[in-house]
Design a protein around this motif. Structure first.
Motif, PDB file in Angstrom:
ATOM      1  N   GLU A 467       0.814  -1.209   0.000  1.00  0.00           N
ATOM      2  CA  GLU A 467       0.000   0.000   0.000  1.00  0.00           C
ATOM      3  C   GLU A 467       0.856   1.272   0.000  1.00  0.00           C
ATOM      4  O   GLU A 467       0.501   2.273  -0.583  1.00  0.00           O
ATOM      5  CB  GLU A 467      -0.934   0.010   1.220  1.00  0.00           C
ATOM      6  CG  GLU A 467      -2.072  -0.968   1.124  1.00  0.00           C
ATOM      7  CD  GLU A 467      -2.999  -0.651  -0.033  1.00  0.00           C
ATOM      8  OE1 GLU A 467      -3.936   0.141   0.168  1.00  0.00           O
ATOM      9  OE2 GLU A 467      -2.781  -1.186  -1.143  1.00  0.00           O
ATOM     10  N   ASN A 579     -13.831   5.400   4.533  1.00  0.00           N
ATOM     11  CA  ASN A 579     -13.485   3.975   4.448  1.00  0.00           C
ATOM     12  C   ASN A 579     -14.537   3.189   3.690  1.00  0.00           C
ATOM     13  O   ASN A 579     -14.226   2.384   2.805  1.00  0.00           O
ATOM     14  CB  ASN A 579     -13.393   3.399   5.865  1.00  0.00           C
ATOM     15  CG  ASN A 579     -11.966   3.029   6.204  1.00  0.00           C
ATOM     16  OD1 ASN A 579     -11.342   2.296   5.453  1.00  0.00           O
ATOM     17  ND2 ASN A 579     -11.470   3.568   7.296  1.00  0.00           N
ATOM     18  N   ASN A 583     -13.992   1.511   0.034  1.00  0.00           N
ATOM     19  CA  ASN A 583     -14.216   0.063  -0.098  1.00  0.00           C
ATOM     20  C   ASN A 583     -15.191  -0.215  -1.234  1.00  0.00           C
ATOM     21  O   ASN A 583     -14.974  -1.115  -2.046  1.00  0.00           O
ATOM     22  CB  ASN A 583     -14.793  -0.514   1.193  1.00  0.00           C
ATOM     23  CG  ASN A 583     -13.694  -0.895   2.175  1.00  0.00           C
ATOM     24  OD1 ASN A 583     -12.510  -0.789   1.841  1.00  0.00           O
ATOM     25  ND2 ASN A 583     -14.077  -1.315   3.360  1.00  0.00           N
ATOM     26  N   LYS A 586     -13.368   0.208  -4.392  1.00  0.00           N
ATOM     27  CA  LYS A 586     -12.284  -0.759  -4.567  1.00  0.00           C
ATOM     28  C   LYS A 586     -12.813  -2.138  -4.925  1.00  0.00           C
ATOM     29  O   LYS A 586     -12.253  -2.840  -5.784  1.00  0.00           O
ATOM     30  CB  LYS A 586     -11.479  -0.821  -3.264  1.00  0.00           C
ATOM     31  CG  LYS A 586     -10.134  -1.435  -3.406  1.00  0.00           C
ATOM     32  CD  LYS A 586      -9.173  -0.935  -2.341  1.00  0.00           C
ATOM     33  CE  LYS A 586      -9.566  -1.431  -0.962  1.00  0.00           C
ATOM     34  NZ  LYS A 586      -8.524  -1.140   0.034  1.00  0.00           N
ATOM     35  N   TYR A 587     -13.918  -2.538  -4.256  1.00  0.00           N
ATOM     36  CA  TYR A 587     -14.395  -3.905  -4.442  1.00  0.00           C
ATOM     37  C   TYR A 587     -15.506  -4.002  -5.496  1.00  0.00           C
ATOM     38  O   TYR A 587     -16.171  -5.014  -5.604  1.00  0.00           O
ATOM     39  CB  TYR A 587     -14.839  -4.508  -3.096  1.00  0.00           C
ATOM     40  CG  TYR A 587     -13.665  -4.614  -2.150  1.00  0.00           C
ATOM     41  CD1 TYR A 587     -12.667  -5.573  -2.387  1.00  0.00           C
ATOM     42  CD2 TYR A 587     -13.507  -3.741  -1.086  1.00  0.00           C
ATOM     43  CE1 TYR A 587     -11.557  -5.653  -1.562  1.00  0.00           C
ATOM     44  CE2 TYR A 587     -12.406  -3.820  -0.251  1.00  0.00           C
ATOM     45  CZ  TYR A 587     -11.431  -4.780  -0.488  1.00  0.00           C
ATOM     46  OH  TYR A 587     -10.336  -4.860   0.311  1.00  0.00           O
ATOM     47  N   ARG A 630      -9.233 -10.359   5.708  1.00  0.00           N
ATOM     48  CA  ARG A 630      -9.630  -9.963   4.353  1.00  0.00           C
ATOM     49  C   ARG A 630     -10.431 -11.099   3.735  1.00  0.00           C
ATOM     50  O   ARG A 630     -10.046 -12.261   3.779  1.00  0.00           O
ATOM     51  CB  ARG A 630      -8.394  -9.659   3.489  1.00  0.00           C
ATOM     52  CG  ARG A 630      -7.567  -8.502   4.091  1.00  0.00           C
ATOM     53  CD  ARG A 630      -6.708  -7.810   3.056  1.00  0.00           C
ATOM     54  NE  ARG A 630      -7.535  -7.129   2.063  1.00  0.00           N
ATOM     55  CZ  ARG A 630      -7.210  -7.035   0.780  1.00  0.00           C
ATOM     56  NH1 ARG A 630      -6.094  -7.578   0.347  1.00  0.00           N
ATOM     57  NH2 ARG A 630      -7.989  -6.401  -0.064  1.00  0.00           N
ATOM     58  N   SER A 634     -11.628 -10.700  -1.926  1.00  0.00           N
ATOM     59  CA  SER A 634     -10.740  -9.543  -2.087  1.00  0.00           C
ATOM     60  C   SER A 634      -9.432  -9.901  -2.785  1.00  0.00           C
ATOM     61  O   SER A 634      -8.582  -9.039  -2.979  1.00  0.00           O
ATOM     62  CB  SER A 634     -10.428  -8.927  -0.719  1.00  0.00           C
ATOM     63  OG  SER A 634      -9.528  -9.765  -0.017  1.00  0.00           O
ATOM     64  N   GLY A 639      -5.240  -4.038  -0.133  1.00  0.00           N
ATOM     65  CA  GLY A 639      -5.918  -3.641   1.095  1.00  0.00           C
ATOM     66  C   GLY A 639      -5.205  -4.217   2.288  1.00  0.00           C
ATOM     67  O   GLY A 639      -4.479  -5.205   2.156  1.00  0.00           O
TER      68      GLY A 639
END
Lengths: 701, 133
Positions: A467, A579, A583, A586-587, A630, A634, A639
């Motif tokens: 990251e 957050n 998320n 991102k997902y 996680r 994912s 992450g």
């Protein structure tokens, strides 16, 4: 030249040729050797019992094959002539499956052979007939133990024994009625004599033993001659009423003289018995002194036995009992003297409640029937007093039986104690085993948890590095690009690179911020600084910031139903929303639509963030808020696994709740609720979640 | 002209690499993840692939694995990993999957370009010798 009588084929294809054997000496009772005599008596004794014919024959075959002098093997079989087809049908056999087939033989002859297949053992075939001139009823087959053949005397004796067995079969167990049996078996002197001459025609072994005269000698005497001071005329007078048929029997006292001259008193009983062609009488002389002596001895023996013994006759009347029997049965001797009915004793006990509740009469009947069956049996009984007894019954040959009572109270008590100890031990072992198993399971679980945490931490370190390296790569890459242009850069290029660098730096700052927050939460140093803040504005600002990084995604927000302000830590709440938004982006790399909704209910402000992305497996859902965890979906998406745990802690500190609804491939909705008025107790001491306390400590370390 | 496929999900990183390669006179194709990368390789047959590992949809190592198993005609195509994953296990995994080399982020463009130029020379020599990848 010996004649081949027959060929026997057995089921296993063994062939036996039987060859004729010429006997024989004529054997009579009086010329038998003593061992044969004993065997005959044993056979007759077996025959007089009330058992099934099969049992009697078993014993008879056992007696015959057990005679050492004959040297026979264990195998023996008896066959009956089957009138229908003239074959021999198996009646009974002992230890010999080979002999258990129907056979064809000439039954009238005696034969012997060496069967092939069974080693060199002799096989003897004996005719079964009740006497020399009686009709043949079957055949007996017996094996010799060795190949050595019997001499003719032994063969004759074997034939005689088979005759005795044949007689039993003919009488079908009624052998007891046979005169010969009675005479031979008696322990009293018996003289069978002719009415006219008074000559003794038959006598028994006891007579020979008592008087000292051999049987052949006795057959030349009369009963009168054996008695002291008794002429034949006087004897005839004494038994006159029986001789004339006035009465069936008569008794008198007399004195016998032995061959050596000594005397002994006898009680004499004389009966008329019906011979076939002559009038025969029997004199039974009971040696009274011997009897008294014997009975006295028996009584002493009885009383010396530690258990209780009772002898009953064939009508279930008590003949004799020892003191101990009365003690153990707890019955008064004066109430049940010899002669009492067993039935009455049983009823007495039943009525006293010794056998518990129930129908006394049927219980008495049951016991009595069992006793009279003529079979040995035993059972245990606990008396009302707590005493435990073993009751055993042995049948007697005359139809009576002996009951014995043994006190096994102590043994039973010891047994119970032993069983109790064993059970206790078993229970203890079970309990300890369960405890150990539980400990092992707990240990295993702890170990597994530890392993999971370790794996998650390793993953966390790798992902953290990843990251940081990504924005660093952007910054470093942009710097290198600027250097390579060596001043030959236009304003647009410069602006672009600067924008890239600043974006990457902002990303690193965010990243660091979330690590620091997580660290603060972990060490419990977090304090909410509560202010009244517009949650709507907070969410809108977050969305605007997110749009900069995710230009491919569309945010659809409807926040109109949210309260104007809520009491919260604005910075922490902003982190929560950021957050959840990042998320969602991102997902859901391929699903650009993200819905943000806000409303209020029951004093709570509720916010949901919905994406149409990769979703979460059902079994991963409960672990979603654990630090470093996680989800499997994912994979391939960068992450660290700390964002959601941070979110959960902030929401919890505010006295709110967060939940996740998702399934693989179906997108995800995160919904959190915060009290509009703020946490009930302001700035509560942070409570680490109990279920992942270990994880938190590990991460703090 | 040599064609390089750049597979990278971070837009900024991808742009930097593309600029650098294009400045060196190389034709560059772009893909945002493994799935797109695989499709691009099959349809455009690039000479060299530079790929990130951590990407949504399909990661770089899976893409290389898929290529080796189901598209063996590309087994001689040089494959360069360029990733922020620096642990040794991952490096071994990537090289073991058949990568030509494994470079880590932050990117040193001098090293990256030296590697690419070296590969370009090799490819041109082979083509000159009449060999095929």
């Amino acid at each position: 030249m010996r004649r081949r009588l027959n060929r026997i084929r057995y089921g296993d294809n063994t062939i036996v040729d039987l060859w004729e054997t010429k006997a024989m000496q004529t054997m009579t009772w009086n010329t038998l050797p003593s061992w044969a005599h004993l065997a005959c008596r044993d056979i007759l004794r077996a025959a007089t019992s009330n058992r099934r014919l099969g049992d009697i024959l078993s014993e008879c075959l056992e007696i015959v094959t057990g005679i050492a002098e004959l040297d026979l093997g264990q195998s023996a079989a008896l066959y009956m002539i089957d009138c229908a087809n003239h074959t021999h049908r198996l009646l009974h056999h002992r230890h010999s499956e080979e002999l258990a087939y129907p056979i064809e033989i000439d039954p009238s002859s005696m034969a012997e052979s060496f069967p092939r297949g069974w080693g060199r053992a002799c096989l003897y075939q004996m005719p079964l007939a009740a006497g020399d001139d009686e009709a043949l009823i079957g055949t007996a087959l017996l094996f010799g133990r060795t190949g050595k053949r019997m001499n003719s005397e032994k063969l004759s004796i074997l034939r005689l024994l088979c005759q005795e067995i044949a007689r039993i079969i003919v009488h079908r167990g009624g052998a007891a009625a046979s005169l010969i049996d009675m005479v031979e078996l008696s322990t009293d002197e018996i003289y069978i004599f002719d009415a006219h001459s008074l000559a003794i025609v038959r006598t028994n072994a006891t007579a020979s033993i008592r008087t000292g005269h051999p049987a052949s000698h006795l057959c030349r005497l009369t009963p009168a001659a054996l008695k002291v001071d008794m002429s034949e005329a006087a004897y005839r007078d004494l038994i006159g009423s029986v001789l004339s048929g006035q009465c069936s029997n008569i008794s008198f006292d007399a004195c016998h003289r032995r061959r050596n001259g000594t005397l002994y008193p006898v009680k004499v009983h004389v009966w008329r018995i019906r011979g076939e062609d002559q009038d025969l009488f029997a004199e039974v002389a009971v040696a009274t002194a011997d009897q008294r002596k014997a009975f006295g001895l028996l009584e002493q023996v009885f009383d010396a036995i530690p258990g209780g013994i009772g002898v009953f006759d064939n009508r279930s009347r008590l003949l004799m009992a020892n003191r101990r029997l009365y003690d153990l049965m707890n019955i008064p001797p004066e109430l049940f003297p010899p002669g009492s009915r067993f039935e009455d004793i049983l009823r007495y006990n039943a009525e006293r409640g010794e056998w518990g509740d129930g129908d006394y009469e049927s219980m008495v009947r049951e016991r009595l029937d069992q006793a009279q069956l003529g079979l040995p049996y035993s059972f245990e009984r606990e008396r009302a007093s707590g005493k435990v007894l073993t009751v055993r019954s042995e049948p007697l040959s005359n139809g009576g039986y002996v009951l014995s009572y043994t006190d096994i109270t102590l043994r039973k008590r010891a047994e119970k104690e032993l069983i109790r100890n064993r059970d206790e031990l078993e229970a203890t072992v079970h309990q300890r085993t369960a405890e150990i198993a539980a400990q092992a399971a707990a240990l295993e679980e702890a170990l597994q948890q530890e392993k999971n945490i370790n794996a998650m931490q390793r993953q966390f370190v790798a992902m953290t590095s990843h990251e940081f390296r990504t924005p660093l790569a952007i910054i470093d890459g942009a710097a290198q690009r600027l250097m390579r242009k060596k001043g030959d850069v236009d304003a647009a290029f410069l602006a672009e690179k600067t924008h890239q660098i600043r974006g990457a730096v902002a990303r690193m700052v965010d990243l660091m911020e979330s690590f620091l927050s997580a660290g603060r939460m972990d060490t419990g140093r977090v304090e909410l600084s509560l202010v009244d803040c517009s949650i709507r504005k907070l969410i809108e600002q977050s969305i605007t910031r997110q749009k900069i990084f995710s230009q491919n995604h569309r945010f659809d927000n409807d926040l109109s139903d949210l309260p104007a302000v809520i009491r919260c830590d604005a910075l922490a709440l902003s982190q929560v929303i950021t957050n959840l938004l990042s998320n969602a982006v991102k997902y859901a790399p391929r699903a650009p639509d993200i819905k943000v909704r806000g409303w209020q209910e029951d004093g709570f402000a509720v916010v949901s963030v919905k994406d149409n992305g990769v979703g979460i497996d059902a079994e991963d859902i409960p672990k979603m808020f654990q630090p470093y965890f996680r989800a499997r979906t994912s994979t391939g998406i960068a992450g660290t696994g700390i964002g959601l745990s941070l979110v959960k802690q902030v929401v919890t500190l505010h006295g709110g709740e967060i939940r996740v609804d998702s399934s693989r491939g179906q997108g995800t909705v995160f919904t959190f609720r915060l009290p509009i008025a703020g946490p009930r107790i302001e700035t509560p001491p942070p409570q680490p979640e109990t279920d992942d306390e270990g994880a938190r400590e590990a991460s703090a370390a | 002209m040599i064609t390089v496929l750049c597979v990278e999900d971070e837009r900024d990183v991808r742009e930097l690499i593309v600029e650098e390669l294009e400045d060196a006179g190389i034709r560059v194709l772009q893909a945002e993840n493994g799935k797109e990368g695989l499709a691009s390789i099959i349809s455009h047959r690039p000479d060299i692939v530079i790929s990130d590992i951590t990407m949504p949809e399909m990661d770089g190592i899976s893409m290389l694995g898929e290529l080796q198993i189901n598209h063996p005609q590309f087994s001689n195509m040089p494959f360069v990993f360029l990733t922020a994953l620096c642990d040794k296990e991952k490096m071994i995994e990537g090289l073991g999957a058949g990568a030509e080399t494994y470079l880590t982020k932050p990117i040193d463009f001098d090293v990256l370009m030296a590697k690419i130029n070296g590969l370009v020379v090799r490819i041109e020599n082979r083509v000159a010798a009449g060999m095929e990848f």
